[in-house]
Design an enzyme around this catalytic site. Structure first.
Site, PDB file in Angstrom:
ATOM      1  N   SER A   1      90.087 -96.638  -4.552  1.00 43.54           N
ATOM      2  CA  SER A   1      90.921 -95.583  -5.126  1.00 43.54           C
ATOM      3  C   SER A   1      90.837 -95.656  -6.641  1.00 43.54           C
ATOM      4  O   SER A   1      90.706 -96.741  -7.221  1.00 43.54           O
ATOM      5  CB  SER A   1      92.381 -95.744  -4.683  1.00 43.54           C
ATOM      6  OG  SER A   1      93.231 -94.852  -5.389  1.00 43.54           O
TER       7      SER A   1
ATOM      8  N   TYR B   1     100.242-100.234  -3.877  1.00 46.82           N
ATOM      9  CA  TYR B   1      99.000 -99.536  -3.519  1.00 46.82           C
ATOM     10  C   TYR B   1      97.927 -99.784  -4.568  1.00 46.82           C
ATOM     11  O   TYR B   1      96.777-100.090  -4.250  1.00 46.82           O
ATOM     12  CB  TYR B   1      99.271 -98.039  -3.368  1.00 46.82           C
ATOM     13  CG  TYR B   1      98.069 -97.244  -2.928  1.00 46.82           C
ATOM     14  CD1 TYR B   1      97.698 -97.202  -1.585  1.00 46.82           C
ATOM     15  CD2 TYR B   1      97.297 -96.536  -3.848  1.00 46.82           C
ATOM     16  CE1 TYR B   1      96.589 -96.484  -1.173  1.00 46.82           C
ATOM     17  CE2 TYR B   1      96.186 -95.813  -3.440  1.00 46.82           C
ATOM     18  CZ  TYR B   1      95.835 -95.790  -2.111  1.00 46.82           C
ATOM     19  OH  TYR B   1      94.724 -95.070  -1.702  1.00 46.82           O
TER      20      TYR B   1
END
Length: 315
Positions: free
Chosen positions: A175, A188
């Site tokens: 990501s 995250y």
């Protein structure tokens, strides 16, 4: 070496997109692993990018094994894939990647059926919010799937893929949040930073094995309309997003070209902006700026100027 804000067009040119492109070798348009009859394993395949990867690889004629904890979503993906390649070329294996024994079961069933894995899309991920000093339970959930799940799949499959005669690829889904670390979900971000690090190490280790015929790739989607961004809620798709299929097709093209870092743009953020954001984040470390200075009140205008100058140098 200084990574300061560019103050001239000439200085900005060093940050053009070409600096981030891997060398491109002549291609016939088809990577050796993307061939009819070879085998792809996709985790996190119940929706979004995982589902799109299963569909697009099925269109290329690969046999497909799909895995996820969401059995209802897995059934939806199975229907889409079986309509393309038939039930005999599909394995549906409910799997919690955070559980080592379940990942071993996934590997065993795939090798028992087809005796190889050509494409391993290590994609399962979740995004519950964990702040730096709050939400410890969510930190454990996120790391169990996003880090140890990816690591379980990697460690359990690589040892079986290495002896294979034909080339194969491992594609770990990272990501941009694991690279530029935007505020909002520390758990995250940290998990995806770990995925970046372990995939870089995997790539280095594989290329230094004289007998390895396996390559690793870090797949970093842009803003994609998926389960993590709201596609499951029935909300209207934001025009800034790419579809999951668009993102997967971009990724497959870059894997064909042999790129390790696959940083996907979207309808809101062009490639050059991603590159400037990444360079700025690296500059925080190299130049001793405050952490996450892009969002710091004393640096916000400097960052905006940096991006403006960098983009103008490309026009």
């Amino acid at each position: 070496m200084s990574l300061s804000i560019p103050n001239s067009r000439a200085q900005s040119r060093t940050r053009s997109s070409r600096a981030f492109e891997a060398p491109i070798t002549p291609l016939d348009g088809v990577h050796p692993v993307f061939h009819d009859g070879r085998v792809a394993v996709i985790t996190g395949a119940a929706c979004g990018i995982g589902q799109a990867a299963a569909v697009e690889l099925a269109k290329l004629g690969l046999k497909i094994a799909i895995a996820d904890v969401d059995e209802a979503g897995l059934a939806e993906t199975a229907k889409l894939v079986s309509d393309i390649i038939g039930q005999s070329n599909l394995l549906v294996i409910p799997t919690d990647v955070s559980k080592k024994e379940q990942v071993e079961n996934l590997r065993d069933k795939v090798y028992e059926a087809w005796a190889e894995v050509a494409v391993l899309v290590n994609n399962a991920g979740i995004g519950p919010i964990g702040k730096s000093w709050e939400g410890l339970d969510n930190w454990h959930k996120v790391f169990d799937v996003n880090v140890f799940g990816v690591l379980n799949v990697q460690q359990i499959f690589v040892s079986s893929m290495l002896p294979q005669e034909n080339p194969s690829v491992i594609i770990n889904t990272g990501s941009k949040q694991g690279i530029t670390n935007p505020p909002g979900n520390a758990a995250y971000n940290a998990s995806k930073a770990a995925v970046k690090s372990l995939t870089e190490s995997l790539s280095h280790e594989l290329r230094n094995l004289p007998y390895a015929n396996v390559t690793a790739h870090l797949f970093v989607p842009g803003w994609t309309w998926s389960g993590l961004t709201g596609s499951k809620t029935g909300a209207e798709r934001h025009p800034g997003t790419w579809t999951a299929s668009e993102t997967v097709l971009y990724m497959l093209d870059k894997v064909r070209r042999g790129q390790f870092y696959i940083i996907c743009p979207d309808n809101e953020t062009r490639t050059e902006v991603d590159q400037l954001r990444i360079m700025w984040a690296a500059g925080d470390v190299a130049e001793g700026r405050p952490a996450l200075s892009r969002w710091h009140k004393d640096y916000k205008s400097l960052f905006e100027e940096y991006v403006k100058d960098g983009l103008e140098s490309l026009d």
